[in-house]
Write a protein that holds these residues in place. Structure first.
Motif, PDB file in Angstrom:
ATOM      1  N   ASP A 133       0.822  -1.205   0.000  1.00 18.25           N
ATOM      2  CA  ASP A 133       0.000   0.000   0.000  1.00 18.25           C
ATOM      3  C   ASP A 133       0.858   1.259   0.000  1.00 18.25           C
ATOM      4  N   LYS A 175      -6.726   7.793 -10.178  1.00 20.87           N
ATOM      5  CA  LYS A 175      -6.287   6.418  -9.915  1.00 20.87           C
ATOM      6  C   LYS A 175      -5.769   6.280  -8.496  1.00 20.87           C
ATOM      7  N   GLU A 227      -8.676   6.024  -6.077  1.00 20.13           N
ATOM      8  CA  GLU A 227      -9.261   4.685  -6.110  1.00 20.13           C
ATOM      9  C   GLU A 227      -8.384   3.678  -5.364  1.00 20.13           C
ATOM     10  N   ALA A 228      -7.066   3.795  -5.518  1.00 23.17           N
ATOM     11  CA  ALA A 228      -6.152   2.882  -4.833  1.00 23.17           C
ATOM     12  C   ALA A 228      -6.236   3.060  -3.321  1.00 23.17           C
ATOM     13  N   GLU A 257      -8.716   4.258  -1.576  1.00 19.36           N
ATOM     14  CA  GLU A 257     -10.015   3.758  -1.111  1.00 19.36           C
ATOM     15  C   GLU A 257      -9.999   2.233  -1.014  1.00 19.36           C
ATOM     16  N   SER A 258      -9.350   1.579  -1.968  1.00 18.23           N
ATOM     17  CA  SER A 258      -9.256   0.121  -1.940  1.00 18.23           C
ATOM     18  C   SER A 258      -8.440  -0.357  -0.740  1.00 18.23           C
ATOM     19  N   PHE A 259      -7.292   0.286  -0.488  1.00 16.51           N
ATOM     20  CA  PHE A 259      -6.465  -0.075   0.658  1.00 16.51           C
ATOM     21  C   PHE A 259      -7.211   0.176   1.970  1.00 16.51           C
ATOM     22  N   LYS A 308     -10.410   0.152   2.481  1.00 12.84           N
ATOM     23  CA  LYS A 308     -11.462  -0.852   2.641  1.00 12.84           C
ATOM     24  C   LYS A 308     -10.880  -2.156   3.176  1.00 12.84           C
ATOM     25  N   GLU A 309      -9.731  -2.545   2.646  1.00  7.75           N
ATOM     26  CA  GLU A 309      -9.079  -3.783   3.091  1.00  7.75           C
ATOM     27  C   GLU A 309      -8.711  -3.733   4.569  1.00  7.75           C
ATOM     28  N   TYR A 334      -4.778   7.948   5.509  1.00 12.83           N
ATOM     29  CA  TYR A 334      -4.606   6.494   5.458  1.00 12.83           C
ATOM     30  C   TYR A 334      -3.284   6.065   6.077  1.00 12.83           C
TER      31      TYR A 334
END
Length: 247
Positions: free
Chosen positions: A147, A166, A169-170, A172-174, A176-177, A238
């Motif tokens: 990440d 991009k 989006e990355a 947000e994906s991290f 969420k995980e 984050y």
């Protein structure tokens, strides 16, 4: 000659920032030194970097790619903190004080991997690096953590709407995980996505095309500077929550 390897990367960058690094303990991951003319006993701009990741390397290409990767991560960290930053670059490479011919970066994406230390030493290097600069601490994290690595790699890219979208989006994906609350202002995010997606606002850098031209746009428009501020704050939230919460 630095103590961490026989490979020395000659740096061009912000002299003030580099000089600050030379006055601190720093980290063996990214050790900056020099800036002194010992013969004339005065400052100069001969700044160099060495790294533990080159200590057992005997291949010229591997040494160059390692240097490019570390400097790229440093620039990504610099971009995270400021859209306008003084880019760091390598202008020469020395091996045992002998100049080595230039090899361009291959732009391959891969983690450098764990340092050849026990965890206690790694923790101490991270502490020393963070004391010197959060940029060095982020380089530490990006050597082992996907990440942090991808966040810095995105920030290493041109600061345009495509990259920033991009990156959002990355992150947000991290998040969420790892169940991280990014505390995103939804109105600001809507303005960001609207600007990034709308061809009439972002021009040829937009993510979509002609269809957006015909849509009535009532969402406030962002500047690219505001777009950077939005994604950089997401990244800081984050990274702070995952890696710097108790430091």
């Amino acid at each position: 000659m630095a103590e961490y390897s026989d490979w020395e990367f000659m740096l061009n960058g912000d002299p003030h920032e580099l000089r600050q690094f030379t006055s601190q303990i720093g980290s063996r991951y990214f050790h900056v030194y020099g800036g002194i003319d010992h013969w004339n006993d005065c400052p100069n701009e001969d700044f160099r970097m060495t790294t533990l990741y080159c200590q057992d390397i005997d291949d010229i290409n591997t040494a160059w790619q390692t240097g490019h990767e570390l400097v790229g991560l440093f620039n990504g960290a610099s971009h995270l903190f400021s859209k306008e930053f003084w880019k760091l670059s390598i202008h020469r490479l020395l091996h045992k004080e002998k100049e080595i011919h230039y090899i361009a970066p291959t732009n391959q994406a891969a983690l450098l991997g764990p340092a050849p230390f026990d965890q206690e030493t790694i923790n101490m290097e991270f502490k020393n690096g963070k004391a010197a600069s959060h940029k060095i601490a982020l380089i530490h994290l990006a050597t082992e953590n996907k990440d942090a690595y991808f966040i810095l790699k995105y920030f290493q890219m041109p600061g345009d709407w495509s990259t920033y979208y991009k990156l959002m989006e990355a992150i947000e994906s991290f998040a969420k995980e790892k169940s991280v609350d990014l505390k995103t202002n939804k109105a600001v995010q809507k303005s960001f996505t609207n600007t990034a997606n709308n061809f009439s606002l972002a021009g040829f850098d937009s993510r979509h095309g002609f269809k957006d031209l015909v849509k009535l746009n009532k969402t406030p428009v962002m500047t690219i500077e505001q777009g950077h501020a939005f994604v950089s704050q997401m990244a800081k939230t984050y990274l702070g929550s995952v890696y710097f919460k108790n430091t």
